[in-house]
Write a protein that holds these residues in place. Structure first.
Motif, PDB file in Angstrom:
ATOM      1  N   LEU A 155     -33.020 -20.095 -31.636  1.00  0.00           N
ATOM      2  CA  LEU A 155     -33.496 -18.952 -30.857  1.00  0.00           C
ATOM      3  C   LEU A 155     -33.792 -19.374 -29.420  1.00  0.00           C
ATOM      4  CD1 LEU A 155     -35.812 -17.240 -33.484  1.00  0.00           C
ATOM      5  CD2 LEU A 155     -33.944 -16.102 -32.267  1.00  0.00           C
ATOM      6  N   ARG A 156     -34.418 -20.520 -29.260  1.00  0.00           N
ATOM      7  CA  ARG A 156     -34.718 -21.019 -27.914  1.00  0.00           C
ATOM      8  C   ARG A 156     -33.428 -21.236 -27.122  1.00  0.00           C
ATOM      9  NH1 ARG A 156     -38.714 -23.495 -25.142  1.00  0.00           N
ATOM     10  NH2 ARG A 156     -40.163 -23.533 -26.893  1.00  0.00           N
ATOM     11  N   ALA A 157     -32.400 -21.761 -27.772  1.00  0.00           N
ATOM     12  CA  ALA A 157     -31.139 -22.030 -27.070  1.00  0.00           C
ATOM     13  C   ALA A 157     -30.438 -20.730 -26.674  1.00  0.00           C
ATOM     14  CB  ALA A 157     -30.227 -22.881 -27.949  1.00  0.00           C
ATOM     15  N   VAL A 158     -30.348 -19.780 -27.606  1.00  0.00           N
ATOM     16  CA  VAL A 158     -29.667 -18.521 -27.316  1.00  0.00           C
ATOM     17  C   VAL A 158     -30.410 -17.715 -26.260  1.00  0.00           C
ATOM     18  CG1 VAL A 158     -29.053 -16.272 -28.294  1.00  0.00           C
ATOM     19  CG2 VAL A 158     -28.490 -18.366 -29.536  1.00  0.00           C
ATOM     20  N   LEU A 159     -31.747 -17.751 -26.302  1.00  0.00           N
ATOM     21  CA  LEU A 159     -32.560 -17.003 -25.345  1.00  0.00           C
ATOM     22  C   LEU A 159     -32.714 -17.731 -24.010  1.00  0.00           C
ATOM     23  CD1 LEU A 159     -35.268 -15.762 -27.861  1.00  0.00           C
ATOM     24  CD2 LEU A 159     -33.709 -14.298 -26.555  1.00  0.00           C
ATOM     25  N   ARG A 160     -32.166 -18.928 -23.930  1.00  0.00           N
ATOM     26  CA  ARG A 160     -32.190 -19.724 -22.693  1.00  0.00           C
ATOM     27  C   ARG A 160     -33.605 -20.127 -22.296  1.00  0.00           C
ATOM     28  NH1 ARG A 160     -27.545 -19.289 -24.253  1.00  0.00           N
ATOM     29  NH2 ARG A 160     -25.710 -19.320 -22.932  1.00  0.00           N
ATOM     30  N   PHE A 161     -34.456 -20.387 -23.297  1.00  0.00           N
ATOM     31  CA  PHE A 161     -35.826 -20.821 -23.019  1.00  0.00           C
ATOM     32  C   PHE A 161     -35.877 -22.344 -22.869  1.00  0.00           C
ATOM     33  CE2 PHE A 161     -37.554 -16.945 -25.569  1.00  0.00           C
ATOM     34  CZ  PHE A 161     -37.386 -16.137 -24.458  1.00  0.00           C
ATOM     35  N   HIS A 162     -35.040 -22.875 -21.988  1.00  0.00           N
ATOM     36  CA  HIS A 162     -34.935 -24.329 -21.866  1.00  0.00           C
ATOM     37  C   HIS A 162     -36.153 -24.937 -21.170  1.00  0.00           C
ATOM     38  CE1 HIS A 162     -30.909 -23.645 -23.222  1.00  0.00           C
ATOM     39  NE2 HIS A 162     -30.520 -23.071 -22.096  1.00  0.00           N
ATOM     40  N   ASN A 163     -36.668 -24.244 -20.171  1.00  0.00           N
ATOM     41  CA  ASN A 163     -37.737 -24.813 -19.342  1.00  0.00           C
ATOM     42  C   ASN A 163     -39.016 -23.988 -19.401  1.00  0.00           C
ATOM     43  OD1 ASN A 163     -36.036 -26.912 -18.229  1.00  0.00           O
ATOM     44  ND2 ASN A 163     -35.002 -25.273 -17.096  1.00  0.00           N
ATOM     45  N   ILE A 164     -39.236 -23.341 -20.539  1.00  0.00           N
ATOM     46  CA  ILE A 164     -40.414 -22.496 -20.663  1.00  0.00           C
ATOM     47  C   ILE A 164     -40.997 -22.677 -22.058  1.00  0.00           C
ATOM     48  CG2 ILE A 164     -38.954 -20.515 -21.253  1.00  0.00           C
ATOM     49  CD1 ILE A 164     -41.055 -18.711 -19.920  1.00  0.00           C
ATOM     50  N   SER A 165     -42.288 -22.908 -22.126  1.00  0.00           N
ATOM     51  CA  SER A 165     -42.926 -23.206 -23.407  1.00  0.00           C
ATOM     52  C   SER A 165     -43.076 -21.948 -24.254  1.00  0.00           C
ATOM     53  CB  SER A 165     -44.315 -23.825 -23.169  1.00  0.00           C
ATOM     54  OG  SER A 165     -45.212 -22.846 -22.656  1.00  0.00           O
ATOM     55  N   TYR A 166     -43.342 -22.181 -25.529  1.00  0.00           N
ATOM     56  CA  TYR A 166     -43.553 -21.078 -26.474  1.00  0.00           C
ATOM     57  C   TYR A 166     -44.671 -20.158 -25.978  1.00  0.00           C
ATOM     58  CZ  TYR A 166     -45.108 -18.856 -30.869  1.00  0.00           C
ATOM     59  OH  TYR A 166     -45.487 -17.964 -31.833  1.00  0.00           O
ATOM     60  N   ALA A 167     -45.799 -20.751 -25.603  1.00  0.00           N
ATOM     61  CA  ALA A 167     -46.939 -19.942 -25.156  1.00  0.00           C
ATOM     62  C   ALA A 167     -46.608 -19.190 -23.877  1.00  0.00           C
ATOM     63  CB  ALA A 167     -48.160 -20.835 -24.954  1.00  0.00           C
ATOM     64  N   SER A 168     -45.884 -19.837 -22.970  1.00  0.00           N
ATOM     65  CA  SER A 168     -45.550 -19.194 -21.698  1.00  0.00           C
ATOM     66  C   SER A 168     -44.608 -18.009 -21.888  1.00  0.00           C
ATOM     67  CB  SER A 168     -44.922 -20.219 -20.746  1.00  0.00           C
ATOM     68  OG  SER A 168     -45.855 -21.225 -20.407  1.00  0.00           O
ATOM     69  N   VAL A 169     -43.700 -18.115 -22.863  1.00  0.00           N
ATOM     70  CA  VAL A 169     -42.812 -16.986 -23.151  1.00  0.00           C
ATOM     71  C   VAL A 169     -43.635 -15.753 -23.506  1.00  0.00           C
ATOM     72  CG1 VAL A 169     -41.152 -16.067 -24.821  1.00  0.00           C
ATOM     73  CG2 VAL A 169     -40.832 -18.358 -23.889  1.00  0.00           C
ATOM     74  N   GLN A 170     -44.615 -15.942 -24.377  1.00  0.00           N
ATOM     75  CA  GLN A 170     -45.401 -14.798 -24.838  1.00  0.00           C
ATOM     76  C   GLN A 170     -46.258 -14.232 -23.702  1.00  0.00           C
ATOM     77  OE1 GLN A 170     -44.016 -14.280 -27.517  1.00  0.00           O
ATOM     78  NE2 GLN A 170     -43.360 -16.363 -28.002  1.00  0.00           N
ATOM     79  N   ARG A 171     -46.858 -15.091 -22.906  1.00  0.00           N
ATOM     80  CA  ARG A 171     -47.686 -14.601 -21.796  1.00  0.00           C
ATOM     81  C   ARG A 171     -46.832 -13.866 -20.774  1.00  0.00           C
ATOM     82  NH1 ARG A 171     -49.764 -20.151 -20.280  1.00  0.00           N
ATOM     83  NH2 ARG A 171     -50.298 -19.161 -18.293  1.00  0.00           N
ATOM     84  N   ALA A 172     -45.627 -14.376 -20.519  1.00  0.00           N
ATOM     85  CA  ALA A 172     -44.743 -13.705 -19.560  1.00  0.00           C
ATOM     86  C   ALA A 172     -44.306 -12.345 -20.091  1.00  0.00           C
ATOM     87  CB  ALA A 172     -43.532 -14.583 -19.264  1.00  0.00           C
ATOM     88  N   PHE A 173     -44.021 -12.283 -21.398  1.00  0.00           N
ATOM     89  CA  PHE A 173     -43.615 -11.002 -21.978  1.00  0.00           C
ATOM     90  C   PHE A 173     -44.748  -9.981 -21.918  1.00  0.00           C
ATOM     91  CE2 PHE A 173     -39.423 -11.681 -23.900  1.00  0.00           C
ATOM     92  CZ  PHE A 173     -38.950 -10.382 -23.798  1.00  0.00           C
ATOM     93  N   LYS A 174     -45.958 -10.453 -22.033  1.00  0.00           N
ATOM     94  CA  LYS A 174     -47.097  -9.536 -21.921  1.00  0.00           C
ATOM     95  C   LYS A 174     -47.115  -8.884 -20.539  1.00  0.00           C
ATOM     96  CE  LYS A 174     -52.093  -9.192 -22.476  1.00  0.00           C
ATOM     97  NZ  LYS A 174     -53.330  -9.860 -22.929  1.00  0.00           N
ATOM     98  N   GLU A 175     -46.791  -9.650 -19.523  1.00  0.00           N
ATOM     99  CA  GLU A 175     -46.775  -9.092 -18.164  1.00  0.00           C
ATOM    100  C   GLU A 175     -45.607  -8.129 -17.973  1.00  0.00           C
ATOM    101  OE1 GLU A 175     -47.952 -11.498 -14.901  1.00  0.00           O
ATOM    102  OE2 GLU A 175     -48.358 -13.189 -16.210  1.00  0.00           O
ATOM    103  N   VAL A 176     -44.451  -8.477 -18.532  1.00  0.00           N
ATOM    104  CA  VAL A 176     -43.316  -7.555 -18.461  1.00  0.00           C
ATOM    105  C   VAL A 176     -43.669  -6.232 -19.143  1.00  0.00           C
ATOM    106  CG1 VAL A 176     -40.960  -7.140 -19.276  1.00  0.00           C
ATOM    107  CG2 VAL A 176     -41.564  -9.355 -18.293  1.00  0.00           C
TER     108      VAL A 176
END
Length: 682
Positions: free
Chosen positions: A338-359
């Motif tokens: 999932l991380r590879a397909v979503l291109r989350f190469h340079n973003i941590s698990y926690a940061s993904v969720q916090r960023a999505f909260k702002e979106v």
């Protein structure tokens, strides 16, 4: 009497992509917050320095809330006459040298939204009050602006009451108001001032019967990240007020962790400028755009018929897969894929969720619900319920909830069809709950193969639904729409379609290497724009454009956008797209998640019973003269003149093209597709 908050700032996607889609990093609202933060810190140091200098006793304690006082004076600035000396002096004291009146208020609105979080109420309670006396009431427009930008309201104090001084003392010691972190209203029963015992001279304050009192109240009692151990507190520590004067019996807190302010000050305390959440949004935006181009490219390649329309919501699918990532086992192959397909190469698990909260917070604005309705749903079947912690996290970061479908019901397929065609859920821009009566899918008629989707009795269905019907910034005039325009699906195959025409000032670009032109058509307020990518070659240009649709090539094309007068011809049409994305995602390497044996979504169900079945999507789009309303009064169509007609540019959409619908504020691609056979709207 409050100046209209209008801005002439105009955005272009080329500049955005030139910084690799880093929309929120140092642009938009973060710019305003950076400017306000600088002004605030400059004000803070100057105010504290002056307070320290005018205090008679240099040996007394000083404590003040710079944020609260800054808020109070900014509220006065909100109501000051625009050309008055009062306004000029407030601007100087508040250090608003490089920030406009409108930007001050917009930035304060964002600060208020940040501080309106229960976290702050647990640690810091604050209120800044305007207290009017003697029956004076504020102008209605000021009261509305105060609520809009500061979430404050004017309060009242009866100076004629015998208890006026006592009422003010009670207010200072215990009232909360609607300040940061509090959902409660103003009143003496709220806890802001619960720690306040030392009061200013209230008799002197009321001696001149003031018409307006400015009241700042704050209380801080924090909870440490690294708590001190009470067992290690020394009850007889020493504190030296002077070298010769020591106070005993002051408990001393022992800890091995030490903090320094130097790093904070080195960046001029511009905490919000290019750090914290804006960094996260930048990283998420990069990942999202990379994911979008890769998913669309794969979808185009696996589609058997290159002559069929394609339409999908990259944002909605990206949200769905990110919700799976939220529930994937941390060290599992499912999480890694999932991380590879979503291109989350340079973003941590926690940061993904916090960023999505702002979106999610950005898209939870009524503006979007008028133009773009979307929902991404997890549908559980067979009585499985998600872990409570996952359900809470889903609500916290995505404002979504898990829904349920009874596969044992005879109407299961019909229920799913109804869901796809009409349900809204808690998606962007909607305050309504999930259900078949809400309007997200109101434009969807074309459905994927539901019988095949339910054949294997999937435990988890992933469902993406989106509908777009925007309202142009420069509406087309229906009177100028030609009912028998021609659109060539192939050089030898033409169809009649209503052709909208207009002459407008919009960004236009061209790249000879890609042999394609691009036109930006903004929606009202320019939060969203539709980008049309039109290849030169009518027969093979679309396939060539799709094959070369990389991040670098698209950035190069968009970098050519320049605002010019363009004669636009665009079909009035609708289109739909639907299907199952499993084949696309497996082609991209997402295989483990869809494997019933090896899939690891133990964050959703610790017993390991959950694995996804189909990822169904249904999307629809309508492009007409005005979008949601029939009003064309905002049109900026321009009649040609002899002086400008020769220099006019032309953009006639009469053969297959690509498009994407881009939101500037969330930095997300809301819709993307290709149009080969536009369905005419007669």
């Amino acid at each position: 009497m409050i100046p209209s908050l209008a801005s002439s700032r105009r955005w272009g996607l080329a500049l955005l992509l030139a910084s690799y889609v880093a929309v929120w990093s140092c642009t938009a609202s973060s710019d305003l917050l950076q400017l306000l933060s600088r002004a605030h810190f400059d004000f803070t140091l100057n105010m504290y320095g002056t307070l320290a200098n005018v205090t008679d006793d240099r040996q007394q304690n000083l404590l003040i809330s710079p944020y609260s006082v800054f808020s109070l004076l900014s509220m006065l600035f909100l109501g000051a006459g625009s050309e008055s000396l009062s306004s000029a002096q407030l601007r100087a004291v508040l250090r608003f040298h490089n920030i406009s009146y409108a930007s001050v208020q917009r930035a304060f609105k964002e600060v208020t939204q940040v501080l309106d979080n229960p976290y702050y109420y647990r640690h810091f309670q604050e209120d800044a009050d305007l207290l009017l006396t003697n029956g004076v009431t504020p102008a209605d427009v000021y009261a509305r602006a105060l609520d809009e930008f500061y979430r404050r309201s004017v309060n009242y104090l009866n100076l004629g009451a015998p208890s006026a001084q006592e009422d003010l003392a009670t207010w200072l010691m215990s009232a909360a108001g609607s300040g940061s972190g509090s959902d409660s209203g103003s009143g003496p029963d709220s806890p802001v001032g619960s720690g306040v015992r030392q009061l200013p001279d209230l008799e002197a304050a009321l001696a001149d019967n003031p018409v307006l009192l400015l009241v700042s109240r704050a209380h801080f009692h924090g909870s440490w990240m690294h708590p001190f151990d009470p067992a290690r507190t020394f009850s007889k520590g020493l504190f030296f007020s002077k070298p010769s004067q020591r106070l005993t019996m002051i408990p001393s807190l022992a800890s091995s962790r030490r903090w320094g302010l130097a790093l904070l000050l080195a960046s001029y305390v511009a905490v919000w400028s290019c750090t914290a959440s804006s960094d996260l949004l930048q990283l998420l935006s990069r990942a999202h755009f990379d994911f979008t181009l890769n998913m669309y490219g794969t979808l185009a390649n696996v589609t058997d018929d290159r002559q069929q329309n394609l339409l999908i919501s990259p944002y909605s699918v990206f949200s769905l897969l990110s919700m799976l990532f939220l529930g994937a086992g941390s060290e599992s192959l499912s999480s890694a894929q999932l991380r590879a397909v979503l291109r989350f190469h340079n973003i941590s698990y926690a940061s993904v969720q916090r960023a999505f909260k702002e979106v999610t917070q950005v898209l939870d604005n009524p503006y979007y619900y008028r133009h773009f309705q979307e929902d991404a749903d997890l549908l559980l079947t067979n009585g499985v319920t998600p872990a409570d912690v996952y359900a809470r996290a889903l609500d916290e970061f995505y404002r979504r909830s898990v829904n349920y479908l009874n596969l044992g019901a005879p109407s299961a397929q019909e229920d799913l069809a109804t869901w796809l065609m009409s349900a809204a859920g808690s998606g962007s821009g909607s305050d309504s709950g999930s259900g078949p009566d809400s309007p997200v899918g109101s434009g969807v008629r074309q459905l994927p193969d539901l019988e095949a989707a339910l054949a294997d009795n999937p435990v988890l269905l992933l469902v993406s639904r989106a509908h777009f019907h925007g309202s142009w910034m420069h509406p087309f005039d229906p009177a100028r729409t030609f009912s028998k325009g021609l659109f060539f699906s192939k050089p030898s195959q033409r169809m009649e379609v209503p052709m909208m025409t207009s002459r407008m000032l919009v960004p236009l670009g061209y790249n000879s290497d890609m042999e394609a032109r691009v036109l930006e058509l903004p929606l009202s307020t320019r939060r969203i724009s539709v980008f049309l990518l039109l290849p030169d070659d009518m027969e093979h240009g679309l396939a060539r454009l799709e094959a070369n649709l990389t991040m670098d090539n698209l950035r190069t094309l968009l970098a050519t956008l320049k605002e010019v007068i363009v004669n636009v011809k665009l079909p009035r049409f609708r289109m739909e797209g639907s299907g199952d994305l499993r084949r696309v995602l497996r082609t991209q390497g997402l295989t483990d998640v869809f494997d019933p044996v090896s899939s690891d979504l133990t964050g959703i169900d610790p017993q390991g019973r959950v694995h996804p079945g189909p990822l169904l999507y249904a999307a629809s789009l309508v492009l007409d003269e005005t979008g949601d309303s029939g009003d064309t009064s905002g049109s900026q169509q321009m009649a040609p003149s002899e002086d400008t007609r020769i220099s006019d540019k032309y953009f006639e959409v009469d053969h297959p093209f690509l498009f994407l619908v881009w939101d500037y504020h969330s930095a997300m691609v809301l819709l993307m597709g290709r149009v080969v056979h536009p369905e005419p709207l007669f």
